[in-house]
Design a protein around this motif. Structure first.
Motif, PDB file in Angstrom:
ATOM      1  N   LYS A 497       0.736  -1.227   0.153  1.00 46.51           N
ATOM      2  CA  LYS A 497      -0.005  -0.102  -0.066  1.00 46.51           C
ATOM      3  C   LYS A 497       0.902   1.290   0.218  1.00 46.51           C
ATOM      4  CE  LYS A 497      -3.564  -2.324   2.540  1.00 46.51           C
ATOM      5  NZ  LYS A 497      -4.294  -2.537   1.397  1.00 46.51           N
ATOM      6  N   MET A 498       0.317   2.386  -0.645  1.00 48.43           N
ATOM      7  CA  MET A 498       0.970   3.557  -0.591  1.00 48.43           C
ATOM      8  C   MET A 498       0.956   4.198   0.935  1.00 48.43           C
ATOM      9  SD  MET A 498      -0.041   5.593  -4.094  1.00 48.43           S
ATOM     10  CE  MET A 498      -1.703   4.861  -3.791  1.00 48.43           C
ATOM     11  N   SER A 499       1.913   4.908   1.162  1.00 47.57           N
ATOM     12  CA  SER A 499       1.749   5.670   2.396  1.00 47.57           C
ATOM     13  C   SER A 499       0.822   6.841   2.705  1.00 47.57           C
ATOM     14  CB  SER A 499       3.499   6.359   2.436  1.00 47.57           C
ATOM     15  OG  SER A 499       3.498   7.798   1.577  1.00 47.57           O
ATOM     16  N   ALA A 500       0.347   7.028   3.536  1.00 46.42           N
ATOM     17  CA  ALA A 500      -0.897   7.808   4.244  1.00 46.42           C
ATOM     18  C   ALA A 500      -0.465   9.394   3.272  1.00 46.42           C
ATOM     19  CB  ALA A 500      -0.929   7.936   5.218  1.00 46.42           C
ATOM     20  N   ALA A 501       1.063   9.896   3.518  1.00 41.31           N
ATOM     21  CA  ALA A 501       1.521  11.047   3.232  1.00 41.31           C
ATOM     22  C   ALA A 501       1.294  11.583   1.734  1.00 41.31           C
ATOM     23  CB  ALA A 501       2.925  11.205   3.624  1.00 41.31           C
ATOM     24  N   VAL A 502       1.637  10.327   0.972  1.00 48.71           N
ATOM     25  CA  VAL A 502       1.417  10.527  -0.745  1.00 48.71           C
ATOM     26  C   VAL A 502      -0.094  10.257  -1.001  1.00 48.71           C
ATOM     27  CG1 VAL A 502       2.106   9.429  -2.513  1.00 48.71           C
ATOM     28  CG2 VAL A 502       3.805   9.943  -1.037  1.00 48.71           C
ATOM     29  N   LEU A 503      -0.729   9.344  -0.389  1.00 48.42           N
ATOM     30  CA  LEU A 503      -1.969   9.047  -0.790  1.00 48.42           C
ATOM     31  C   LEU A 503      -3.060  10.253  -0.434  1.00 48.42           C
ATOM     32  CD1 LEU A 503      -4.010   6.693  -2.109  1.00 48.42           C
ATOM     33  CD2 LEU A 503      -4.355   6.064   0.185  1.00 48.42           C
ATOM     34  N   ASN A 504      -2.775  10.925   0.684  1.00 52.09           N
ATOM     35  CA  ASN A 504      -3.724  11.927   1.037  1.00 52.09           C
ATOM     36  C   ASN A 504      -3.332  13.326   0.291  1.00 52.09           C
ATOM     37  OD1 ASN A 504      -5.166  10.271   2.522  1.00 52.09           O
ATOM     38  ND2 ASN A 504      -3.902  10.448   4.296  1.00 52.09           N
ATOM     39  N   ASN A 505      -2.057  13.491  -0.352  1.00 47.23           N
ATOM     40  CA  ASN A 505      -1.926  14.600  -0.728  1.00 47.23           C
ATOM     41  C   ASN A 505      -0.881  14.570  -1.986  1.00 47.23           C
ATOM     42  OD1 ASN A 505      -0.981  17.242  -1.382  1.00 47.23           O
ATOM     43  ND2 ASN A 505      -0.034  17.721   0.539  1.00 47.23           N
ATOM     44  N   PRO A 506      -1.182  14.251  -3.071  1.00 49.18           N
ATOM     45  CA  PRO A 506      -0.601  14.128  -4.346  1.00 49.18           C
ATOM     46  C   PRO A 506       0.755  15.046  -4.677  1.00 49.18           C
ATOM     47  CG  PRO A 506      -2.921  13.939  -5.028  1.00 49.18           C
ATOM     48  CD  PRO A 506      -2.768  14.600  -3.574  1.00 49.18           C
ATOM     49  N   ALA A 507       0.411  16.472  -3.862  1.00 47.17           N
ATOM     50  CA  ALA A 507       1.461  17.528  -4.107  1.00 47.17           C
ATOM     51  C   ALA A 507       2.850  16.807  -3.385  1.00 47.17           C
ATOM     52  CB  ALA A 507       1.325  18.600  -3.226  1.00 47.17           C
ATOM     53  N   ASN A 508       2.605  15.701  -2.279  1.00 45.86           N
ATOM     54  CA  ASN A 508       3.988  15.075  -1.771  1.00 45.86           C
ATOM     55  C   ASN A 508       4.825  14.245  -2.632  1.00 45.86           C
ATOM     56  OD1 ASN A 508       3.781  16.573   0.575  1.00 45.86           O
ATOM     57  ND2 ASN A 508       2.427  15.142   1.347  1.00 45.86           N
ATOM     58  N   LEU A 509       4.113  13.702  -3.824  1.00 46.13           N
ATOM     59  CA  LEU A 509       4.804  12.864  -4.635  1.00 46.13           C
ATOM     60  C   LEU A 509       6.088  13.654  -5.240  1.00 46.13           C
ATOM     61  CD1 LEU A 509       2.560  10.603  -7.113  1.00 46.13           C
ATOM     62  CD2 LEU A 509       4.899  11.174  -7.676  1.00 46.13           C
ATOM     63  N   ALA A 510       7.143  12.871  -4.809  1.00 42.08           N
ATOM     64  CA  ALA A 510       8.436  13.468  -5.403  1.00 42.08           C
ATOM     65  C   ALA A 510       8.720  13.327  -6.822  1.00 42.08           C
ATOM     66  CB  ALA A 510       9.541  12.855  -4.347  1.00 42.08           C
ATOM     67  N   ALA A 511       8.237  14.035  -7.751  1.00 43.45           N
ATOM     68  CA  ALA A 511       8.728  13.679  -9.162  1.00 43.45           C
ATOM     69  C   ALA A 511       9.838  14.380  -9.570  1.00 43.45           C
ATOM     70  CB  ALA A 511       7.683  14.256 -10.129  1.00 43.45           C
ATOM     71  N   ALA A 512      10.356  15.360  -8.469  1.00 40.24           N
ATOM     72  CA  ALA A 512      11.729  16.355  -8.960  1.00 40.24           C
ATOM     73  C   ALA A 512      12.754  15.627  -8.069  1.00 40.24           C
ATOM     74  CB  ALA A 512      11.338  17.860  -8.353  1.00 40.24           C
ATOM     75  N   ARG A 513      13.914  15.783  -8.711  1.00 41.20           N
ATOM     76  CA  ARG A 513      15.193  15.375  -8.387  1.00 41.20           C
ATOM     77  C   ARG A 513      15.698  16.552  -7.618  1.00 41.20           C
ATOM     78  NH1 ARG A 513      18.461  11.590  -6.881  1.00 41.20           N
ATOM     79  NH2 ARG A 513      20.623  11.368  -7.852  1.00 41.20           N
ATOM     80  N   GLY A 514      15.583  17.588  -7.979  1.00 40.18           N
ATOM     81  CA  GLY A 514      16.176  18.873  -7.101  1.00 40.18           C
ATOM     82  C   GLY A 514      17.452  19.206  -7.744  1.00 40.18           C
ATOM     83  N   LYS A 515      18.165  19.936  -6.834  1.00 42.28           N
ATOM     84  CA  LYS A 515      19.708  20.420  -7.463  1.00 42.28           C
ATOM     85  C   LYS A 515      20.589  20.547  -6.152  1.00 42.28           C
ATOM     86  CE  LYS A 515      18.070  25.417  -6.926  1.00 42.28           C
ATOM     87  NZ  LYS A 515      17.753  26.599  -7.488  1.00 42.28           N
ATOM     88  N   ASP A 516      21.870  20.565  -6.681  1.00 45.13           N
ATOM     89  CA  ASP A 516      22.725  20.675  -5.685  1.00 45.13           C
ATOM     90  C   ASP A 516      23.223  21.909  -5.400  1.00 45.13           C
ATOM     91  OD1 ASP A 516      24.899  20.262  -4.044  1.00 45.13           O
ATOM     92  OD2 ASP A 516      26.225  19.355  -5.500  1.00 45.13           O
ATOM     93  N   VAL A 517      22.839  22.313  -4.109  1.00 44.24           N
ATOM     94  CA  VAL A 517      23.273  23.722  -3.698  1.00 44.24           C
ATOM     95  C   VAL A 517      24.302  23.762  -2.862  1.00 44.24           C
ATOM     96  CG1 VAL A 517      22.520  25.912  -2.337  1.00 44.24           C
ATOM     97  CG2 VAL A 517      20.788  24.509  -4.026  1.00 44.24           C
ATOM     98  N   GLY A 518      25.283  24.468  -2.891  1.00 43.23           N
ATOM     99  CA  GLY A 518      26.589  24.427  -2.033  1.00 43.23           C
ATOM    100  C   GLY A 518      27.713  23.479  -2.455  1.00 43.23           C
ATOM    101  N   GLY A 519      27.411  22.932  -3.706  1.00 43.83           N
ATOM    102  CA  GLY A 519      28.618  21.560  -3.944  1.00 43.83           C
ATOM    103  C   GLY A 519      28.927  20.553  -3.248  1.00 43.83           C
ATOM    104  N   THR A 520      27.812  20.150  -2.559  1.00 43.19           N
ATOM    105  CA  THR A 520      28.188  19.122  -1.601  1.00 43.19           C
ATOM    106  C   THR A 520      27.886  17.603  -2.140  1.00 43.19           C
ATOM    107  OG1 THR A 520      25.746  19.034  -0.950  1.00 43.19           O
ATOM    108  CG2 THR A 520      27.067  20.415   0.321  1.00 43.19           C
ATOM    109  N   GLY A 521      27.354  17.783  -3.375  1.00 42.71           N
ATOM    110  CA  GLY A 521      27.326  16.354  -4.268  1.00 42.71           C
ATOM    111  C   GLY A 521      25.938  15.706  -3.691  1.00 42.71           C
TER     112      GLY A 521
END
Length: 636
Positions: A497-521
């Motif tokens: 089953k899906m987690s409640a956090a994602v099931l109840n709020n599709p905005a929490n679905l993490a489609a974005a990878r993001g970016k490296d701020v500060g060069g930390t890798g």
């Protein structure tokens, strides 16, 4: 000289003999459609003649015939053919039962058409790929959630139906074992009745037939051997153990096995030893229940937990539309009740083991560069025996070389590079003991590959090794908590089953990878609503990226292997059923040619015996007339 009345005795014996012959013929005709009936034959022999050679015998021609007697009524049967049928029946029923259950398992998976796990996995993968193109679209997010829900329902349905088949086979084991004891008691009872009849000099042919019918029925359930060496008692063996010996029999107990979650085992009541079987429907049921279905459930569990873990691992690294991160997509249920992975495996109330499913290193690596160090990694294979396996590595090896070597060693642990190019190790299923599945047993590095290079263990050698048989072993890892996955609860496919956090709020679905701020890798900051690279990583992991589903590189490889093996097993069983059925028909025809009732032959015999009976009656009439002349007319 002979008696004046001897002719009457001759006629009476002729009447009696042919009357019995006619009765036997009628008995044969009445059982013409009874395939277990062996036709009976009257053996007619001449009576003892007079006189025996002696000094005081009368001075007349000796060896005067006294008519006929029925010496015996025997059944016409070939024990050699019977024994071959018993052996073939055991093989036929073995394959027939396997074919039946394997066919039902094919129906559960319902490949290649219908609402299958494959189509649901493909739809789930496609939804992530579509979301990667439209990451800001809530409609596409809803499609991902819908496909995940459908996949979860189908996964749970497959597990439930396989479990039902396992329980069904277990109940059938119980029913057949009770029936086996009942048949053994019936054979013992027949042995007793046959023994009494034989003691009186009779040949209880119909009782023989009933006993042979029961022996054939018994042979379909278990592989038996018939001991016919002692004419006074028939013996029935299962393996080397006597089931029936004359008027005695052994009882088979049905006991629940703790090692098999209470499933039934068969034991001899007196000795307590297990009943050793090779063929027969009972053996097929136990193989299906304890091996085939257990294997298929374990494979579905592996598909479920690896799918959930791969998606969760990447999803936690990504960002939702609202900037949320470090959230699981699927709800996870661990075997352990604490965050250290500590569990109680023997049920004594004391924690005794550390159960870890997956661990990823802290260091990003180039998998194609030579590692420049040497050493060996020690694993312990899961199972009943503690088998140590060393996987060496040298300075010229790349990380990909080491990964291939680990996976080929089949140590119960597989390796791959995750989305951040970190070395990842995770456990596989264990066929010999499913309760040991998805648990890393031992990790030990004599060098620095798992330590300084990949950042999995804190220390080298035995002192720095992770061993699941100790507590607090999670502290041996330098990996971050989010990079360690605990062993899932027993049968993870039963809860998908899906987690409640994602099931109840599709905005929490993490489609974005993001970016490296500060060069930390590290991808540590959201990268806008148009970023769908994390969804693309998940789609790739579900389809073509080698993330290791057990010892298969990809999801498709794993599932294709599962279905192809099931199809091969079912095809083999069907072929063997056809082969054994054809052989059984041939043997039955051979047996019926020997013991079967031929109505034309019986009608001919009936006419012959009728004429002989009439002739004997005519002889009595003639003798009666002769005696009447002597007694009533000589004095006239």
């Amino acid at each position: 000289m002979g008696s004046t009345f001897s002719g009457i005795e001759l006629g009476k014996r002729g009447l009696s003999t042919h009357q019995q012959a006619l009765q036997t013929t009628g008995h044969n005709i009445s059982n013409a459609d009874n395939k277990h009936y062996a036709r009976q034959r009257v053996n007619i022999t001449s009576s003892e003649p007079i006189y025996e050679p002696s000094m005081n015998r009368a001075h007349v021609a000796g060896q005067i015939g006294q008519g006929s007697d029925v010496r015996s009524i025997e059944r016409v049967r070939d024990n050699f053919i019977d024994d071959r049928i018993i052996e073939t029946s055991s093989q036929k029923e073995y394959w027939a039962k396997k074919s039946s259950y394997l066919g039902q398992m094919e129906t559960v998976f319902n490949e290649p058409t219908g609402n299958t796990l494959r189509t649901m996995m493909d739809s789930f993968w496609s939804s992530w790929e579509d979301l990667a193109n439209y990451p800001e679209d809530n409609a596409h997010r809803s499609v991902v959630l819908e496909k995940a829900t459908g996949l979860g329902s189908r996964m749970e349905d497959v597990h439930r139906k396989l479990s039902q088949l396992q329980n069904q086979s277990n109940r059938e084991v119980e029913a057949q074992a009770n029936k086996l004891n009942g048949i053994a008691e019936s054979i013992r009872n027949l042995n007793e009745r046959i023994g009494k009849a034989e003691a009186l000099g009779d040949m209880p042919n119909d009782l023989y037939d009933r006993r042979d019918e029961l022996l054939q029925e018994l042979s379909g359930m278990v592989d038996i051997n018939i001991g016919r060496g002692d004419k006074d008692e028939l013996m029935v063996f299962i393996g080397q153990q006597i089931l029936v010996q004359g008027q005695k029999r052994e009882n088979i107990e049905i006991v629940g096995s703790p090692a098999k979650d209470g499933m039934f085992d068969l034991r001899w009541e007196k000795s307590g030893n297990g009943v050793l079987l090779k063929t027969g429907s009972l053996q097929a049921l136990m193989e299906i229940r304890d091996k085939v279905i257990v294997e298929k459930i374990a494979q579905v569990d592996a598909l479920a937990i690896n799918t959930m873990d791969v998606v969760n691992q990447i999803h936690r690294d990504g960002f939702g539309l609202n900037g949320s991160t470090n959230l699981d997509f699927f709800e996870t249920r661990s075997l352990s009740n604490n965050s250290f992975g500590e569990v109680d495996t023997d049920g004594d109330g004391q924690l005794d083991k550390t159960a870890i499913f997956r661990v990823s290193g802290r260091t990003s690596l180039d998998p194609d560069r030579p590692i420049g160090i040497s050493g060996s990694i020690k694993f312990i294979k899961p199972g009943n025996k503690e088998e140590e396996v060393l996987v060496p590595y040298s300075v010229d090896d790349t990380m990909n070389d080491v990964i291939k070597r680990i996976n080929r060693s089949e140590t119960g642990v597989v390796a791959y590079m995750n989305q951040d190019n970190q070395l990842t190790l995770k456990a596989t299923t264990v066929e010999s003991n499913p309760k040991q599945s998805f648990q890393i047993r031992h990790l030990e590095d004599s060098g620095e590959l798992l330590v300084g290079m990949s950042g999995i263990l804190f220390g080298s050698g035995a002192a720095g090794a992770f061993d699941s048989n100790r507590l607090s072993e999670i502290n041996k890892f330098q990996s971050l908590p989010e990079d360690i996955a605990l062993t899932p609860h027993y049968h993870p496919s039963s809860f998908f089953k899906m987690s409640a956090a994602v099931l109840n709020n599709p905005a929490n679905l993490a489609a974005a990878r993001g970016k490296d701020v500060g060069g930390t890798g590290d991808y540590n900051s959201p990268n806008g609503h148009k970023d769908g690279s994390n969804a693309l990583l998940i789609a790739a992991s579900l389809r073509e990226k080698p993330v290791m589903f057990d010892y298969s590189k990809t999801t498709d490889d794993f599932y294709n292997s599962l279905i192809s093996k099931l199809g091969t097993e079912a095809s083999e069983a069907n072929q063997e059923v056809a082969t054994q059925s054809d052989l059984m028909v041939e043997l039955e025809n051979m047996r019926q040619s020997v013991m079967g009732v031929n109505l034309d032959e019986e009608m001919a015999n009936m006419v012959q015996f009728q004429h002989s009976y009439n002739a004997a009656a005519k002889m009595l009439q003639t003798m009666n007339e002769m005696l009447e002349t002597i007694i009533n007319r000589l004095g006239a």
